[in-house]
Structure formats: structure tokens, C-alpha cells
Write a protein that holds these residues in place. Structure first.
Motif, mmCIF file in Angstrom:
data_model
loop_
_atom_site.group_PDB
_atom_site.id
_atom_site.type_symbol
_atom_site.label_atom_id
_atom_site.label_comp_id
_atom_site.label_asym_id
_atom_site.label_seq_id
_atom_site.Cartn_x
_atom_site.Cartn_y
_atom_site.Cartn_z
ATOM 1 N N PHE A 189 0.619 -1.043 0.006
ATOM 2 C CA PHE A 189 0.004 0.016 -0.122
ATOM 3 C C PHE A 189 0.731 1.441 -0.245
ATOM 4 N N ARG A 190 2.074 1.132 0.272
ATOM 5 C CA ARG A 190 2.799 2.454 0.434
ATOM 6 C C ARG A 190 4.272 2.266 -0.098
ATOM 7 N N ASN A 191 4.991 3.213 -0.724
ATOM 8 C CA ASN A 191 6.101 3.075 -1.212
ATOM 9 C C ASN A 191 7.075 2.962 0.107
ATOM 10 N N PRO A 192 7.930 2.126 -0.088
ATOM 11 C CA PRO A 192 9.004 1.683 1.086
ATOM 12 C C PRO A 192 9.791 3.011 1.718
ATOM 13 N N ALA A 193 10.163 3.779 0.792
ATOM 14 C CA ALA A 193 10.962 5.087 1.389
ATOM 15 C C ALA A 193 9.909 5.812 2.110
ATOM 16 N N LEU A 194 8.714 6.160 1.566
ATOM 17 C CA LEU A 194 7.725 6.807 2.370
ATOM 18 C C LEU A 194 7.245 6.166 3.502
ATOM 19 N N LEU A 195 7.089 5.153 3.626
ATOM 20 C CA LEU A 195 6.716 4.344 4.916
ATOM 21 C C LEU A 195 7.776 4.310 5.630
ATOM 22 N N ALA A 196 9.115 4.356 5.566
ATOM 23 C CA ALA A 196 10.106 4.596 6.525
ATOM 24 C C ALA A 196 10.027 6.090 6.838
ATOM 25 N N LYS A 197 9.831 6.906 6.145
ATOM 26 C CA LYS A 197 9.609 8.318 6.552
ATOM 27 C C LYS A 197 8.270 8.540 7.403
ATOM 28 N N PRO A 257 20.224 4.582 1.391
ATOM 29 C CA PRO A 257 20.134 3.475 0.521
ATOM 30 C C PRO A 257 19.991 3.879 -1.055
ATOM 31 N N THR A 258 20.536 3.198 -1.690
ATOM 32 C CA THR A 258 20.217 3.160 -3.219
ATOM 33 C C THR A 258 19.761 1.896 -3.621
ATOM 34 N N LEU A 259 18.784 1.786 -4.387
ATOM 35 C CA LEU A 259 18.264 0.348 -4.872
ATOM 36 C C LEU A 259 17.864 0.663 -6.125
ATOM 37 N N ASP A 260 18.176 -0.147 -7.184
ATOM 38 C CA ASP A 260 17.571 -0.273 -8.561
ATOM 39 C C ASP A 260 16.926 -1.561 -8.775
ATOM 40 N N GLY A 261 15.839 -2.080 -7.975
ATOM 41 C CA GLY A 261 15.209 -3.232 -8.086
ATOM 42 C C GLY A 261 14.192 -3.480 -8.930
ATOM 43 N N LYS A 262 13.782 -4.750 -8.995
ATOM 44 C CA LYS A 262 12.639 -5.246 -9.831
ATOM 45 C C LYS A 262 11.438 -4.424 -9.597
ATOM 46 N N TRP A 263 10.936 -4.014 -8.300
ATOM 47 C CA TRP A 263 9.958 -3.248 -7.877
ATOM 48 C C TRP A 263 10.047 -1.854 -7.403
ATOM 49 N N HIS A 296 12.751 1.707 -6.780
ATOM 50 C CA HIS A 296 14.002 2.407 -7.096
ATOM 51 C C HIS A 296 14.162 3.417 -6.288
ATOM 52 N N VAL A 297 15.224 3.930 -5.349
ATOM 53 C CA VAL A 297 15.525 4.770 -4.602
ATOM 54 C C VAL A 297 17.028 5.338 -4.833
ATOM 55 N N GLU A 298 17.194 6.516 -4.601
ATOM 56 C CA GLU A 298 18.727 6.726 -4.919
ATOM 57 C C GLU A 298 19.236 7.849 -3.573
ATOM 58 N N ASN A 299 19.852 7.296 -3.016
ATOM 59 C CA ASN A 299 20.338 8.127 -1.816
ATOM 60 C C ASN A 299 19.338 8.579 -0.756
ATOM 61 N N ALA A 300 18.446 7.644 -0.613
ATOM 62 C CA ALA A 300 17.292 8.212 0.155
ATOM 63 C C ALA A 300 17.532 8.649 1.550
ATOM 64 N N ILE A 301 17.171 9.918 1.698
ATOM 65 C CA ILE A 301 17.612 10.651 3.259
ATOM 66 C C ILE A 301 16.227 10.288 3.989
ATOM 67 N N ASN A 302 16.276 10.133 5.249
ATOM 68 C CA ASN A 302 15.197 10.111 6.226
ATOM 69 C C ASN A 302 15.637 10.750 7.473
#
Length: 327
Positions: free
Chosen positions: A87-95, A154-160, A162-168
Motif C-alpha cells: 500500500f505504500r512506497n517503502p521510502a515513504l513508509l520509512a519516513k 540507500p540506493t536500490l535499483d530493484g525489480k519493484w 527504485h531509490v537513490e540516496n534516500a534521506i530519512n
């Protein structure tokens, strides 16, 4: 993090108007806090699931509600049981969970799982996918969320994802707990062994010894000391000072779901009550001790779907089980 005794609120189908719903949630949370529960959990669904109530009944959005509980509670931990990863983008969920942690004074727990209820995905326009899809997503999500909760970028270019240098930021600690929920001995337990501080197991009571053996194996596969992964069991509890009243509550609860215990076969009765504990306080304590704690589970997360709003029932449950889970 320690969660030996958790209190889940999965139902919000109160008879009062919607504007009175949140005061009831606050009152339940405060009562659980006063009764000695370690954590209050809210379900993450868009509408009620059929095992609990009619779909049209009230179901508030989980992180809005948890954030609103940060002020009226003071000590109890706050979590979803569990967040549906889809239901939520993982970076947004971490935030979101980090912000909840800041707002509550380091009381947030990230409870997360792969998701299981396809109708709400369809209704709200989220891709459900195969079981493999959902666990691939959860694996990638945890590889993003975990470092973000720990202060990394983290930076991840995955199958599902994608994040680049995600700040939290902001964060107030680097050890915000991660709880996984589910019953899958291969996929869920393997992810718990890699990422989680706590595993909440959902299964029939008779399955627990096998589940714990599987968890031991998953921890061994990644070289983790199994004792560092806390466990709990999700239970449906019907408790009353009078055991016969508790059994009547259970009967009425199941009748609303189309199960009549008075006419059910032995197999139907066993299937309907496999995750339920019912009776007077001493009966509840004995059932949970012998069926859950003795096999090796560390704690219990429970809900009181039939009589939670009855005065003193939450307090009675906490008093009944607090000493037991701390023994």
C-alpha cells in the motif's frame, strides 16, 4: 524492544457516529497502557475483512490514527499489525514510521507483512500479484526501509522499487524496531531472520512447535542466534470473570460470522476456534501458558473483539496475563 503483551484493535465498527470513533480508540489505548500492555496495534486494512465484520463498517487509515495516538498516550508502543507493504512506497513508509517515532518519543514499531487480502487491492487499485511477487516486493522494501531507519541513505535499483540516496530525517534513534507478521515458514520466517527484531506468528495453536522449528532453521541458515529474534502469537481472546459469559460471547461472535458452535461438527468447531482462547481469567491464563508459552513463544498479542469496550475488561486481561508473560 520488548513486546511480551500486545493489544490489537482490529475492529472499529462501533455503534456511535463516526465522529465519536476516535475518542473510543484513544480510550482503549489508554486503558491498555494503564493495564500494562507493551504495545497497541491497529490493523492496516481499507475496509473490514470478512472474518471480523461487514466490509462497509468503519476502518480508519492506520498511520493517521497511530500518529494521532502519539499525544494522548505516554508509554505504550505504537504499531500496525501489520502494515501491508503493497500500500505504500517503502521510502515513504520509512519516513512515516520515523515521524511517528519522533512524535511519540521513540515508541514506534514498524510492523510489516507481504499482504494477503486481495479484494482491498482490487477495490483501491493496487496490484496484488502472485505470492512470489508480494514477497519479492517485501524483500526489496526491507532493503530500503531498514537502512533508512538506521540513518543510512540507500540506493536500490530493484525489480519493484527504485531509490537513490534516500534521506530519512528527522529520526531520534537508530534502532527503531522492525516486526514481521505472518505464518510462512520459508518466505516470512526467512525475511524475519534477516531483518526483524520481532516475529508475530499467525497460525493454529497446534502448529506452533513446527513453526518454531522452522524459525530455528531459517535463523541458522543466515547465521543468526535465534534468541535474538523475539516472538509473539496473535490470539483472539474471550474473557470474563464468569467463564460461561465468556463462552456465550464467543458463541455470539461466531454466530455473526455464520458459525453455530451448537450445531457445528467437531472438525468445524476446531477450525473455527483454533486461534481462540475462551473462559474465566484462570482458564485463559492456563490455555495461553500451555498452548503458547510452553512451546517456546515469548509473548502474546491479543484482541478482545467481543467485549473490549466493556468496563474493566482490558484491565482484567492485562492483570491476568502480565505476570504470566514476564515469568
Amino acid at each position: 524492544m520488548t513486546i511480551r503483551l500486545g493489544y490489537q484493535m482490529p475492529k472499529f465498527a462501533y455503534s456511535a457516529p463516526a465522529e465519536n470513533m476516535f475518542p473510543t480508540i484513544v480510550a482503549q489505548s489508554r486503558e491498555a497502557e494503564s493495564a500494562g500492555f507493551d504495545c497497541v496495534f491497529l490493523a492496516d486494512h481499507f475496509f473490514q475483512v470478512p472474518t471480523l465484520s461487514e466490509p462497509s463498517r468503519s476502518m480508519p487509515e492506520v498511520y493517521t490514527t497511530l500518529g494521532a495516538l502519539a499525544t494522548p498516550t505516554k508509554k505504550i508502543q505504537l504499531s500496525a499489525l501489520v502494515t501491508c507493504n503493497n500500500f505504500r512506497n517503502p521510502a515513504l513508509l520509512a519516513k512515516a514510521v520515523s515521524t511517528l517515532d519522533v512524535a511519540s518519543g521513540a515508541r514506534a514499531v514498524l510492523g510489516i507483512g507481504a499482504g494477503w487480502f486481495e479484494p482491498e487491492h482490487t477495490q483501491y487499485g493496487y496490484e496484488f500479484g502472485t505470492l512470489t511477487d508480494r514477497f519479492e516486493r517485501l524483500d526489496e522494501a526491507l532493503r530500503i526501509i531498514t537502512p533508512m531507519l538506521r540513518g543510512d541513505r540507500p540506493t536500490l535499483d530493484g525489480k519493484w522499487y527504485h531509490v537513490e540516496n534516500a534521506i530519512n530525517e528527522p529520526r531520534i534513534r537508530d534502532d527503531l524496531p522492525i516486526l514481521l507478521g505472518g505464518s510462512g515458514e520459508k518466505k516470512t520466517f526467512a525475511l524475519a531472520a534477516r531483518f526483524a527484531d520481532h516475529l508475530n506468528i499467525t497460525c493454529g495453536q497446534s502448529e506452533l512447535p513446527r513453526k518454531l522449528d522452522a524459525l530455528d532453521a531459517r535463523c541458522a541458515e543466515v547465521g543468526r542466534d535465534r534468541s535474538t529474534l523475539e516472538t509473539s502469537y496473535l490470539a483472539f481472546v474471550f474473557i470474563d470473570e464468569n467463564g460461561d459469559r465468556a463462552r456465550k460471547l464467543q458463541h455470539e461472535f461466531l454466530l455473526d460470522l455464520g458459525v453455530d458452535l451448537s450445531t457445528a461438527s467437531e472438525a468445524e468447531r476446531a477450525a473455527a476456534t483454533d486461534r481462540m482462547f475462551c473462559g474465566a481469567p484462570d482458564e485463559i491464563a492456563e490455555q495461553i501458558d500451555t498452548r503458547v508459552l510452553e512451546p517456546g513463544i515469548d509473548g502474546i498479542v491479543l484482541n478482545l473483539g467481543a467485549n473490549a469496550r466493556q468496563p474493566e475488561i482490558v484491565e482484567l486481561t492485562g492483570r491476568t496475563l502480565r505476570t504470566l508473560v514476564e515469568a
